[in-house]
Design a protein around this motif. Structure first.
Motif, mmCIF file in Angstrom:
data_model
loop_
_atom_site.group_PDB
_atom_site.id
_atom_site.type_symbol
_atom_site.label_atom_id
_atom_site.label_comp_id
_atom_site.label_asym_id
_atom_site.label_seq_id
_atom_site.Cartn_x
_atom_site.Cartn_y
_atom_site.Cartn_z
ATOM 1 N N PRO A 168 -3.849 3.639 72.448
ATOM 2 C CA PRO A 168 -4.745 2.548 72.834
ATOM 3 C C PRO A 168 -4.027 1.281 73.292
ATOM 4 C CG PRO A 168 -4.675 2.736 70.468
ATOM 5 C CD PRO A 168 -3.862 3.883 71.029
ATOM 6 N N ILE A 169 -2.839 1.030 72.754
ATOM 7 C CA ILE A 169 -2.073 -0.167 73.119
ATOM 8 C C ILE A 169 -0.684 0.278 73.559
ATOM 9 C CG2 ILE A 169 -1.153 -2.365 72.303
ATOM 10 C CD1 ILE A 169 -3.430 -2.355 70.211
ATOM 11 N N GLU A 170 -0.382 0.071 74.826
ATOM 12 C CA GLU A 170 0.860 0.577 75.409
ATOM 13 C C GLU A 170 2.115 0.068 74.695
ATOM 14 O OE1 GLU A 170 2.640 3.314 77.504
ATOM 15 O OE2 GLU A 170 0.495 3.004 77.606
ATOM 16 N N THR A 171 2.074 -1.127 74.160
ATOM 17 C CA THR A 171 3.267 -1.701 73.537
ATOM 18 C C THR A 171 3.483 -1.245 72.090
ATOM 19 O OG1 THR A 171 1.999 -3.666 72.912
ATOM 20 C CG2 THR A 171 3.220 -3.757 75.005
ATOM 21 N N MET A 172 2.525 -0.528 71.530
ATOM 22 C CA MET A 172 2.658 -0.036 70.149
ATOM 23 C C MET A 172 3.032 1.443 70.145
ATOM 24 S SD MET A 172 -0.565 -1.676 68.068
ATOM 25 C CE MET A 172 -0.283 -0.603 66.681
ATOM 26 N N GLU A 173 3.866 1.824 69.193
ATOM 27 C CA GLU A 173 4.171 3.244 69.000
ATOM 28 C C GLU A 173 3.181 3.819 67.994
ATOM 29 O OE1 GLU A 173 8.781 3.933 70.094
ATOM 30 O OE2 GLU A 173 8.327 3.548 68.012
ATOM 31 N N TYR A 174 1.929 3.887 68.417
ATOM 32 C CA TYR A 174 0.854 4.372 67.571
ATOM 33 C C TYR A 174 -0.194 5.045 68.441
ATOM 34 C CZ TYR A 174 -2.488 4.443 63.704
ATOM 35 O OH TYR A 174 -3.347 4.838 62.716
ATOM 36 N N TYR A 175 -0.625 6.224 68.007
ATOM 37 C CA TYR A 175 -1.625 6.987 68.748
ATOM 38 C C TYR A 175 -2.834 7.227 67.866
ATOM 39 C CZ TYR A 175 2.119 8.045 72.021
ATOM 40 O OH TYR A 175 3.136 7.940 72.934
ATOM 41 N N LEU A 176 -4.008 7.133 68.442
ATOM 42 C CA LEU A 176 -5.223 7.521 67.736
ATOM 43 C C LEU A 176 -5.379 9.028 67.870
ATOM 44 C CD1 LEU A 176 -7.708 4.717 68.778
ATOM 45 C CD2 LEU A 176 -6.444 4.953 66.630
ATOM 46 N N VAL A 177 -5.908 9.646 66.836
ATOM 47 C CA VAL A 177 -6.087 11.092 66.794
ATOM 48 C C VAL A 177 -7.580 11.397 66.795
ATOM 49 C CG1 VAL A 177 -5.576 13.211 65.536
ATOM 50 C CG2 VAL A 177 -3.991 11.284 65.410
ATOM 51 N N GLU A 178 -8.006 12.278 67.697
ATOM 52 C CA GLU A 178 -9.397 12.713 67.767
ATOM 53 C C GLU A 178 -9.478 14.154 67.297
ATOM 54 O OE1 GLU A 178 -11.331 12.076 71.592
ATOM 55 O OE2 GLU A 178 -12.408 13.947 71.301
ATOM 56 N N THR A 179 -10.391 14.424 66.358
ATOM 57 C CA THR A 179 -10.546 15.773 65.818
ATOM 58 C C THR A 179 -11.984 16.243 65.964
ATOM 59 O OG1 THR A 179 -11.139 15.119 63.559
ATOM 60 C CG2 THR A 179 -8.789 15.214 64.076
#
Length: 123
Positions: free
Chosen positions: A32-43
């Motif tokens: 969601p935020i290009e500068t963060m190393e974090y991904y949302l997970v959809e299940t």
């Protein structure tokens, strides 16, 4: 039965972790935020309905762990897939009489997780 409403998965290698979980469970990842190393997970649940969401980010401490149980149709089938994809089985299929089967595994990032199969006939 209560369900997971959010979970975080710490990873040393984000691409490797995404590959493991998307190939194993079909999960989708979004940054969601290009500068963060974090991904949302959809299940999705076993019927294809939206399931609990979560996140995947860089591990911040050596002892940071994730632990959740993920519902599957067959513990046996997924134990085989987990090992093929580089994961490990820590506790083999175990019956919870009258409820189902569980197993505890380790992913490619050394995170423990459980898999759960509903089965009222479990002995």
């Amino acid at each position: 039965m209560p369900t997971i409403v959010h979970f975080d998965i710490p990873a040393d290698d984000l691409e490797r972790a995404q590959s493991f979980y998307s190939r194993l469970f079909g999960w989708k990842f979004e940054k969601p935020i290009e500068t963060m190393e974090y991904y949302l997970v959809e299940t999705e649940d076993l019927e294809g309905n939206p399931g609990p969401g979560g996140g995947l980010g860089k591990r911040e401490a050596a002892d940071q762990r994730m632990m959740n149980y993920i519902g599957v149709n067959s513990v046996d089938e997924y134990l085989e897939k987990i090992e093929k994809l580089g994961g490990k089985v820590l506790m083999t299929k175990t019956a919870v009489p009258g409820m189902g089967y569980l197993a505890i595994c380790m992913d490619t990032e050394n995170n423990p997780f459980g898999i759960w199969e509903d089965n009222e006939g479990a002995k």
